[in-house]
Design an enzyme around this catalytic site. Structure first.
Site, PDB file in Angstrom:
ATOM      1  N   ASP A 131      59.612  60.663 -14.139  1.00  0.00           N
ATOM      2  CA  ASP A 131      58.664  60.572 -15.215  1.00  0.00           C
ATOM      3  C   ASP A 131      58.662  59.029 -15.656  1.00  0.00           C
ATOM      4  O   ASP A 131      59.686  58.471 -15.884  1.00  0.00           O
ATOM      5  CB  ASP A 131      59.427  61.360 -16.782  1.00  0.00           C
ATOM      6  CG  ASP A 131      59.394  62.702 -16.540  1.00  0.00           C
ATOM      7  OD1 ASP A 131      58.360  63.396 -16.179  1.00  0.00           O
ATOM      8  OD2 ASP A 131      60.414  63.386 -16.400  1.00  0.00           O
ATOM      9  N   ASP A 187      62.891  57.446 -10.032  1.00  0.00           N
ATOM     10  CA  ASP A 187      63.149  58.403 -11.051  1.00  0.00           C
ATOM     11  C   ASP A 187      61.502  59.200 -10.937  1.00  0.00           C
ATOM     12  O   ASP A 187      60.785  58.882 -10.266  1.00  0.00           O
ATOM     13  CB  ASP A 187      63.298  57.467 -12.132  1.00  0.00           C
ATOM     14  CG  ASP A 187      63.084  58.125 -13.471  1.00  0.00           C
ATOM     15  OD1 ASP A 187      63.605  59.222 -13.679  1.00  0.00           O
ATOM     16  OD2 ASP A 187      62.704  57.569 -14.324  1.00  0.00           O
TER      17      ASP A 187
END
EC number: 3.1.3.-
Length: 319
Positions: free
Chosen positions: A84, A82
């Site tokens: 953020d 991922d």
């Protein structure tokens, strides 16, 4: 049952280290749901190393020995991050600030404080986040009444917010989280495909990868982001797309996430998932994660590495 965290560290090894003396300490405090794993073959500075992870459900210190070996084993086919909260802890002092600056520049009289933004993060995607917020509290007077025009209004806000956010990234005001570059390098060195799978805008994700990981790494990393899929996390669409595009079996992918919705997406795609908690997600429920850490970590505070990722896959195949 007590749990401890382990980390397999290869970063501190030197090319001159003998095969019988190459050893690193594990840093205990949390253990993932893993069983003892077979040796994992890695390459480090031209040497073939065999990492033998030992996983214990105990609070005592443990160790791992790495020795030169030609023994073959399976590493992940792909390592999927991922963005953020995983690559960079961007939410509180990155995206939130950029949203608020956008609202201010548009004179919308809207401010998202730290706690409110934490609640909004339960919704995947910035455009979706703004839409849900305005649907709940009421739309600004400057917003159009027509639904189609409101979508354009939200898209315009999000574009402006992304431009402000990219300035923060390009100025390198938000650093990589500990251990990210190390784990990416281990994967690329050993032929493991690397991708970033995010609900954030593709331009913002690309800026993070290029500016903070560097152009040489960036050209080897595939990015799946933004509206590349119709449904955002916790829907598994983005991870399904990544596996299909990379040509890998989802069961041989390891995902690094930081949130409950990201974890749900990875597991729904049939992938192994390690969670590295971020500022906003420390108290979320990660019961279904294969492992949970506070970060990846750099030596001497390393939490886990590529060998550990392989050990989780091995546990999955034998369970």
């Amino acid at each position: 049952m007590a749990t401890v965290k382990i980390s397999l560290s290869l970063a501190s090894l030197s090319p001159s280290s003998s095969s019988s003396s190459i050893q690193s300490k594990l840093s205990p405090s949390f253990i993932p749901n893993a069983a003892p794993a077979k040796a994992v073959k890695l390459r480090f500075n031209g040497k073939s190393l065999r990492a033998k992870p030992m996983v214990y459900r105990s609070s005592r210190s443990v160790g791992v020995t790495c020795s030169a070996s030609s023994s073959l084993t399976t590493l992940p086919s792909a390592l999927l991050f991922d963005c953020d909260g995983v690559l960079v802890d961007t939410e509180k002092d990155g995206h939130r600030i950029s949203f608020n600056d956008t609202f201010k520049e548009r004179d919308l009289n809207v401010t998202w404080d730290v706690d409110l933004y934490g609640e909004l993060l339960k919704i995947g995607g910035g455009k979706e986040r703004m839409t849900a917020y305005f649907n709940k509290v009421g739309w600004p007077e400057k917003a159009p009444k027509d639904e189609a025009e409101r979508k354009e209004f939200i898209a315009g806000l999000h574009k402006q917010k992304t431009e402000l956010f990219m300035v923060l990234i390009e100025k390198k005001l938000l650093p990589l989280r500990p251990g990210v570059a190390k784990l990416v390098d281990q994967a690329l060195t050993n032929g493991v495909k690397v991708a970033v799978c995010s609900t954030s805008n593709e331009k913002a994700v690309s800026a993070i990868v290029s500016c903070l990981l560097g152009p040489e790494r960036a050209e080897k990393i595939k990015i799946f982001a933004g509206d590349v899929v119709p449904k955002k996390k916790p829907d598994p669409a983005i991870y399904n797309l990544a596996a299909e595009t990379l040509g890998v079996d989802p069961s041989k992918c390891v995902v690094v996430e930081d949130s409950a919705i990201g974890l749900a997406a990875a597991k729904a795609a049939g992938m192994t998932c390690i969670v590295t908690k971020s500022g906003y997600t420390a108290d979320e429920d990660f019961e279904n994660a294969d492992a949970v850490f506070d970060c990846i970590g750099d030596p001497p505070e390393e939490r886990f590495d590529l060998a550990f990722c392989g050990s989780l896959l091995r546990k999955q195949f034998v369970s």
